[in-house]
Each structure stands twice: as C-alpha cells, then as structure tokens.
Design an enzyme around this catalytic site. Structure first.
Site, PDB file in Angstrom:
ATOM      1  N   GLY A  98      28.150  56.752 -94.250  1.00 35.73           N
ATOM      2  CA  GLY A  98      29.101  56.721 -95.357  1.00 35.73           C
ATOM      3  C   GLY A  98      30.323  57.570 -95.088  1.00 35.73           C
ATOM      4  O   GLY A  98      31.315  57.500 -95.815  1.00 35.73           O
ATOM      5  N   LYS A 110      37.981  65.608 -85.242  1.00 36.97           N
ATOM      6  CA  LYS A 110      37.981  64.911 -86.530  1.00 36.97           C
ATOM      7  C   LYS A 110      39.350  64.341 -86.899  1.00 36.97           C
ATOM      8  O   LYS A 110      39.452  63.190 -87.342  1.00 36.97           O
ATOM      9  CB  LYS A 110      37.505  65.859 -87.631  1.00 36.97           C
ATOM     10  CG  LYS A 110      37.523  65.256 -89.039  1.00 36.97           C
ATOM     11  CD  LYS A 110      36.416  64.244 -89.239  1.00 36.97           C
ATOM     12  CE  LYS A 110      35.092  64.918 -89.420  1.00 36.97           C
ATOM     13  NZ  LYS A 110      34.009  63.983 -89.824  1.00 36.97           N
ATOM     14  N   ASP A 150      33.289  59.306 -89.654  1.00 39.27           N
ATOM     15  CA  ASP A 150      32.927  59.179 -88.242  1.00 39.27           C
ATOM     16  C   ASP A 150      32.167  57.886 -87.965  1.00 39.27           C
ATOM     17  O   ASP A 150      32.534  57.105 -87.081  1.00 39.27           O
ATOM     18  CB  ASP A 150      32.083  60.380 -87.793  1.00 39.27           C
ATOM     19  CG  ASP A 150      32.753  61.703 -88.099  1.00 39.27           C
ATOM     20  OD1 ASP A 150      33.992  61.715 -88.202  1.00 39.27           O
ATOM     21  OD2 ASP A 150      32.046  62.709 -88.241  1.00 39.27           O
ATOM     22  N   SER A 151      31.091  57.658 -88.722  1.00 39.39           N
ATOM     23  CA  SER A 151      30.297  56.449 -88.488  1.00 39.39           C
ATOM     24  C   SER A 151      31.076  55.198 -88.872  1.00 39.39           C
ATOM     25  O   SER A 151      30.920  54.142 -88.252  1.00 39.39           O
ATOM     26  CB  SER A 151      28.981  56.513 -89.249  1.00 39.39           C
ATOM     27  OG  SER A 151      29.188  56.603 -90.643  1.00 39.39           O
ATOM     28  N   HIS A 191      48.269  84.068 -73.294  1.00 34.10           N
ATOM     29  CA  HIS A 191      47.659  82.815 -73.766  1.00 34.10           C
ATOM     30  C   HIS A 191      48.732  81.885 -74.371  1.00 34.10           C
ATOM     31  O   HIS A 191      49.119  82.064 -75.527  1.00 34.10           O
ATOM     32  CB  HIS A 191      46.594  83.103 -74.821  1.00 34.10           C
ATOM     33  CG  HIS A 191      45.369  83.747 -74.277  1.00 34.10           C
ATOM     34  ND1 HIS A 191      44.289  83.017 -73.818  1.00 34.10           N
ATOM     35  CD2 HIS A 191      45.051  85.056 -74.087  1.00 34.10           C
ATOM     36  CE1 HIS A 191      43.357  83.854 -73.390  1.00 34.10           C
ATOM     37  NE2 HIS A 191      43.787  85.092 -73.536  1.00 34.10           N
ATOM     38  N   CYS A 209      44.794  83.924 -68.353  1.00 28.90           N
ATOM     39  CA  CYS A 209      44.071  85.183 -68.567  1.00 28.90           C
ATOM     40  C   CYS A 209      42.982  85.367 -67.500  1.00 28.90           C
ATOM     41  O   CYS A 209      43.304  85.572 -66.343  1.00 28.90           O
ATOM     42  CB  CYS A 209      43.499  85.230 -69.984  1.00 28.90           C
ATOM     43  SG  CYS A 209      43.032  86.910 -70.493  1.00 28.90           S
ATOM     44  N   TYR A 210      41.700  85.274 -67.851  1.00 28.05           N
ATOM     45  CA  TYR A 210      40.672  85.402 -66.821  1.00 28.05           C
ATOM     46  C   TYR A 210      40.846  84.329 -65.757  1.00 28.05           C
ATOM     47  O   TYR A 210      40.571  84.562 -64.574  1.00 28.05           O
ATOM     48  CB  TYR A 210      39.268  85.299 -67.436  1.00 28.05           C
ATOM     49  CG  TYR A 210      38.167  85.448 -66.414  1.00 28.05           C
ATOM     50  CD1 TYR A 210      37.744  86.713 -66.001  1.00 28.05           C
ATOM     51  CD2 TYR A 210      37.562  84.332 -65.840  1.00 28.05           C
ATOM     52  CE1 TYR A 210      36.747  86.851 -65.036  1.00 28.05           C
ATOM     53  CE2 TYR A 210      36.558  84.462 -64.881  1.00 28.05           C
ATOM     54  CZ  TYR A 210      36.161  85.719 -64.481  1.00 28.05           C
ATOM     55  OH  TYR A 210      35.180  85.860 -63.527  1.00 28.05           O
ATOM     56  N   GLY A 227      38.339  84.161 -70.559  1.00 27.91           N
ATOM     57  CA  GLY A 227      36.917  84.431 -70.714  1.00 27.91           C
ATOM     58  C   GLY A 227      36.676  85.911 -70.909  1.00 27.91           C
ATOM     59  O   GLY A 227      37.549  86.739 -70.634  1.00 27.91           O
ATOM     60  N   GLU A 234      48.249  78.897 -75.303  1.00 28.19           N
ATOM     61  CA  GLU A 234      47.622  77.933 -76.211  1.00 28.19           C
ATOM     62  C   GLU A 234      47.567  78.402 -77.663  1.00 28.19           C
ATOM     63  O   GLU A 234      47.366  77.591 -78.580  1.00 28.19           O
ATOM     64  CB  GLU A 234      46.201  77.595 -75.730  1.00 28.19           C
ATOM     65  CG  GLU A 234      45.182  78.700 -75.864  1.00 28.19           C
ATOM     66  CD  GLU A 234      45.122  79.646 -74.681  1.00 28.19           C
ATOM     67  OE1 GLU A 234      44.064  80.255 -74.471  1.00 28.19           O
ATOM     68  OE2 GLU A 234      46.153  79.785 -73.983  1.00 28.19           O
TER      69      GLU A 234
END
Length: 509
Positions: free
Chosen positions: A222, A365, A225-226, A167, A81-82, A54, A169
């Site tokens: 369309g 996604k 996702d949906s 970090h 880190c933080y 952070g 990640e």
C-alpha cells in the site's frame, strides 16, 4: 551505457551524502566497502572512484587500506579526508598526528583553479580529522591550503588522483557541490544522463531480460515503494505480473480496503489475501523486534510461495526494497555496523522457491517518488508517508495481540487526521504513533486510572537516512493528545518523541 561513480566506504558518517550529491548531479553512484575485490571494481566499470572518510587513523593497527592496484586502474580517484590520508600514506607520502584536532569550519585558500577547484573562491569548508598530510607522495602537488592543513587539497595529474582533507559532500562546505561537479564532469568526463526517465527505460529493459516469459509475484503493502515497483514491472511484462496484497492485521485503520481500491483502479492484477489470524498467531508472545521482523518476513514469503504455486509460470518474487533498507540491513558500507534488518532484506529466509527481483534496490525514497511521477503513479500514493513492511508490529513495543493493535490503529488514525486537517501532512516525512509497554497512573473524572501510554513520532527528512523531529505546533499536539485519551479506550497518557536520527532511528524498533 549507464555512467557510474563508485564510492568506496571507509566507515564515514557522510558516505551516504557522497552518493546523494553525485545522484543530484544526475550521475548514478554505488556504495561499496573499501575491501571490494579489484575484479569487482573493474566489473562495475566506473567512470571514477570516490574514497570516503572514516573514523580510523592510518596509524591504527589493522586500519582499512585500499588494494594498491586500484591506484593504477587509470580511473580518476577522489580521496576525501581519510580517503586522502590513506592514499597519501599508501603512495609514499607522510601523515602526522595533528597538534590539534580540526573539526568544523576552516578557511580554504585556493592555489590552483585549473580543474578540481575551477571557479571555487576562497571560502569556508568543513573539516573533521585528527591526522594531516605532512609530506606529499612523488608526483603530487598542492592545490589548496588552510591554516591547520597546509595540504588541504592535492592532486597527481599522472595518476588522475585528487584529494581533499575537507568534506565537499556536506552542506557546510559552501562550494562543495561545485567541487564534486568539477570532479565528475571536468575530470571524470561524465555526461549527467541519469534521470528518472532513463532509469525507467533501463529498468524495464533489465526486467524483460531477467524475467523472460516467466510470471512475477509482487507483494503490495500500500506504500509508495511497492506501488512504484509494481507499476514499473507491469510496464515490462504486462499481465504476467500478479500483485498480492496481504492483510497482516498489522496495517493502519481501514488501510486494507483503501489499498485494494487504489491498486485495482490503477489496473494492476491484484490478489487480496486475508492473513490476519496467521500473522497474529505466529507473533503471539514475541517481544524481540528482530524476531518480529524475521517472523513477518518468513510469513510473507510463505504466503507468496503458497499463492505462487497456483500461478503457472511464477518464478519471481518482486519487492519494493530501497537502498537505505539494504544499507541498514547488510552493512554494505565498509566497517560500519548493522543497524536493523528489514523484512524485505534481512528478514528473508535463506532458501526460497522464488527468485528475488527488486527494481528499486538502488534508489533513495525521494528518487522513488520521482520515478513514480514519471510512471504516472497517483499523487496520493506517491506522497503517502512511509510505512514499514512489518507494519504496526514494530510500533508496538513488546508483545502483540488484537486488542493492542486496535488501540494503536485508532490512536494513529487520530494523529494523522489532525496532521492532515492542519495542512502539515506533506511537510512531514513520516508521522505515526507507538504503543509503549508500560502503564501510568491517571485521573479520569474522579477515578484513578492505570492505563497505557501512546508516543507520537513525527520527523522531517529527505531520504530517511537522517531525520529531525518535526516542530509541529503545540496546539496540534494538544488536540491530538486530548482526542486520543478521550476517544481511545485504555490510553491515559500521550508523549512526543523529540529524538533525531542519528543517534535514534525513525521507527522505535
């Protein structure tokens, strides 16, 4: 029971990466604010907790802190880190202002390879901090150091707490994924059983329990996702799912016809509603992007509720909301700012007659595409570029009318057509045109013109949380520009957007 790693966010720009790396290891992760109440943490039953980095300093007035009781839950904790600094600070160690801020690569020297750093050689890691640990709390010991951070990685075996100043990640830490893997599997004892197949099985069971004998209304746009949301719900409740496709008048060229054909071929129970006049009428004179989103969200819900009143037993509204939508709309991640609202999150009215069901709310996604593949959703739908719920309304900067929509539809169709013909469609995350609210001088033939500007936007990305502008060939840009100017009435200039996310967003509004 599903394994979960809880990521408590202190505002780091890398928080999403922590969640992504965990999921890549096939363990479910959830991001929650650092201030999440202790009972909510217990309720989640996490296998482990990761404290993000952070921008704050432990010396700042009002700096974010973790509930002290969280350190005594008996759950493994990894502070990054933080997350490391606040852990050390709260447990009785000492933090000092570093004489020089450390941002970028640093050489890590591993001292102990028994657990967190098992199999990790001395190598480069990525630092981003201005404070550092001067003195460890009681019970902590050193397991790695760097030139500027004598306590680059530490642990307390009694409390099951591990901390890294660097970090793990980010990709710049060469063995970062292996370090996270050690924490997740060696220390937290996870099994890594979170797969698309297991997600589908769990979600179908959850939907059955939540919906019971009721019926569900699902809004189809369309997009992928949906579509995936509809298929997974239909697997759970069969013909009690009623899919509604609303033609808002803000879709891409010919998209309404293509969507109806595609989803009926998939065997979904589809209702097609032509609401073009309704949406354009309510958007008349509106230029503020947030107002556009709120209006479109309101009208979507209005259409659904009107239709649902005619469907006996309909109690739920399903949407293809994804995790990035949630993060950007409601600032789930700690002390960070709301970027924008999405029509299927921030745009919802406070009161609805339908209860909400969002089966993909916890996915990114690319994970949705994996789930869709598991469900057998056609590849042409899975690989379709993302399209925002508000449609072309947020790709027209300024006020909207039928003529402007038509201009943008035809320009956008040309751009996508040229990208497909160049064989680049699947290499690009998202490509589209934007209608700009300005006119420029041009010359066509021997006459002066004063007409509209179209911006081209194409980006590469993994999940939409970050994106780079696509380095598409100049020749493709040239032919697209020539075609748009020659074939689309009212356009005399085409420009290309070379902004990354961050600091820009993918969509212009």
């Amino acid at each position: 029971m599903r394994e979960t790693i809880l990521v408590l966010d202190f505002g780091s720009q890398y928080t999403q990466l922590i969640a992504r790396r965990t999921r890549e290891l096939r363990v479910h992760s959830e991001i929650k604010p650092f201030s999440t109440p202790l009972d909510r943490i217990k309720q989640a039953k996490p296998k482990a907790i990761i404290l993000s980095g952070g921008p704050a300093s432990v010396w700042d007035e009002g700096s974010p802190k973790l509930a002290p009781e969280a350190f005594g839950l008996g759950i493994p904790i990894l502070g990054i880190c933080y997350g490391m600094q606040i852990t050390v600070h709260q447990l009785g160690g000492k933090i000092e202002r570093s004489q020089r801020r450390e941002f970028g690569p640093a050489n890590l020297r591993v001292i102990d390879k028994s657990d967190l750093l098992s199999g990790i050689p001395d190598d480069e890691v990525w630092m981003s901090h201005s404070d550092r640990v001067l003195e460890l709390p009681p019970g902590f010991e050193l397991i790695a150091e760097s030139e500027n951070s004598p306590n680059a990685a530490v642990r307390c075996l009694n409390l099951g707490i591990y901390c890294t100043q660097f970090h793990p990640e980010v990709i710049h830490t060469k063995y970062g994924k292996e370090i996270l893997s050690n924490f997740i599997f060696k220390i937290a004892k996870c099994k890594g059983s979170w797969t698309p197949k297991s997600f589908v099985e769990t979600k179908i069971k959850d939907i059955k329990e939540k919906v019971g004998e009721s019926r569900v209304i699902c809004g189809l746009s369309g997009g992928v996702d949906s579509a995936v949301a509809a298929v997974i719900i239909s697997r759970a409740i069969l013909d009690r799912l009623h899919c509604i496709f609303v033609d808002t008048g803000l879709l891409r060229l010919n998209e309404a016809k293509e969507v109806v054909e595609s989803f009926r071929n998939m065997g979904l129970n589809l209702i097609h509603i032509d609401a073009r006049d309704r949406f354009l009428r309510n958007l008349e004179g509106v230029s503020d992007p947030e107002r556009k989103r709120k209006i479109i969200g309101r009208e979507f819900i209005g259409v659904f509720e009107e239709k649902s009143s005619k469907i006996n037993g309909a109690e739920f509204l399903a949407q293809g909301t994804l995790y990035p939508d949630v993060i950007e709309s409601v600032s789930v991640k700690g002390p960070s700012a709301t970027i924008k609202s999405h029509h299927n999150v921030g745009g919802l009215p406070e009161k609805m007659n339908l209860k909400l069901i969002e089966p993909l709310r916890e996915l990114f996604k690319d994970e949705v595409r994996e789930v869709g593949s598991e469900l057998g959703v056609p590849i042409e739908i899975l690989n379709r570029h993302p399209f925002p719920g508000p449609g072309l309304a947020i790709r027209i900067i300024g006020e909207i009318d039928e003529k402007t929509v038509s201009t943008l539809q035809h320009a956008d169709h040309i751009f996508i057509e040229e990208i497909r013909q160049a064989g680049l469609y699947d290499d690009i995350w998202q490509a589209f045109c934007v209608f700009l609210p300005c006119r420029t001088v041009g010359v066509m033939g021997d006459e002066r013109t004063y007409e509209n500007v179209i911006a081209l936007r194409a980006v590469t990305s993994l999940d939409g949380m970050t994106a780079s502008w696509a380095r598409i060939p100049y020749e493709l840009l040239e032919i697209t520009s020539v075609r748009i100017i020659n074939e689309v009435a009212g356009v005399n200039r085409v420009v290309y957007d070379v902004s990354t996310k961050p600091p820009s967003t993918i969509e212009w509004e």
